[in-house]
Design a protein around this motif. Structure first.
Motif, PDB file in Angstrom:
ATOM      1  N   ILE A 128       0.918  -1.217  -0.086  1.00  0.00           N
ATOM      2  CA  ILE A 128       0.112  -0.144  -0.218  1.00  0.00           C
ATOM      3  C   ILE A 128       0.866   1.268   0.010  1.00  0.00           C
ATOM      4  O   ILE A 128       1.309   1.390   0.727  1.00  0.00           O
ATOM      5  CB  ILE A 128      -0.759   0.077   1.209  1.00  0.00           C
ATOM      6  N   GLN A 148      -4.496   6.245  -1.561  1.00  0.00           N
ATOM      7  CA  GLN A 148      -3.696   5.520  -1.460  1.00  0.00           C
ATOM      8  C   GLN A 148      -3.896   4.418  -2.238  1.00  0.00           C
ATOM      9  O   GLN A 148      -4.561   4.103  -2.866  1.00  0.00           O
ATOM     10  CB  GLN A 148      -4.144   4.226   0.155  1.00  0.00           C
ATOM     11  N   THR A 198      -3.617   0.016  -3.277  1.00  0.00           N
ATOM     12  CA  THR A 198      -2.891  -0.534  -3.458  1.00  0.00           C
ATOM     13  C   THR A 198      -2.898  -1.520  -4.276  1.00  0.00           C
ATOM     14  O   THR A 198      -3.176  -1.720  -5.238  1.00  0.00           O
ATOM     15  CB  THR A 198      -4.052  -1.318  -2.804  1.00  0.00           C
TER      16      THR A 198
END
Length: 178
Positions: free
Chosen positions: A39, A80, A82
């Motif tokens: 992440i 973020q 991922t």
């Protein structure tokens, strides 16, 4: 009176049968895939495609087959991203290609987190150069976490390779010795 009794019995039988046949709906529990995740918390202003290459002990070199692509919409605030490595694959090394867009503005990396089965290792901005080495297409400002890009003619391939010091941390997150 007899008609009322028959009617009442029909209503009661109907209610009894319909209540008995009601199926109880169970809530569906979402099952998360059991994946090793990387992440990256970053600020990226223009749309881009980021790539994570990974190796496991059976692979000697990074290759196009063992990659996770992630299209990112640029925005002014941090987000973020991922990368979920396919289920069943436990990497022993990674390479992070931070941009595919030759017109990308500088990107700020806030943190990089490795996660698997509840085990987590988070690399804060100030420690990125402790665990990763930028290649010749990157100028990295350690104090701000800002990645600027160095143009070399038509070539453009900015990425970070891991340093040996990260291997024990990857091993800890994997939960298995490499």
């Amino acid at each position: 009176m007899k008609k009322q009794l028959i009617y009442l019995n029909l209503v009661l039988i109907t209610l009894f049968i319909s209540c008995k046949n009601k199926e109880e709906v169970q809530p569906v529990e979402e099952v998360k895939a059991n994946t090793f995740d990387v992440i990256v918390d970053l600020k990226i202003e223009k749309d881009d495609e980021l790539i994570l290459f990974y190796k496991d002990p059976s692979i000697a070199y990074f290759d196009a087959k063992n990659t996770v692509y992630n299209g990112v919409k640029g925005k002014p605030e941090s987000q973020q991203v991922t990368f979920s490595i396919p289920e069943g694959v436990l990497p022993n090394d990674i390479r992070f290609d931070i941009s595919s867009n030759k017109e990308q503005n500088p990107i700020t990396i806030n943190s990089i987190t490795l996660s698997f089965e509840g085990r987590v290792f988070k690399i804060e901005q100030k420690d990125i150069l402790k665990y990763f080495t930028p290649n010749d297409f990157i100028k990295f400002d350690e104090s701000t976490g800002t990645t600027s890009f160095i143009k070399k003619g038509e070539d453009f391939d900015p990425y970070f390779l891991t340093k040996e010091v990260i291997y024990p941390q990857i091993e800890m997150v994997r939960g298995v010795k490499m």
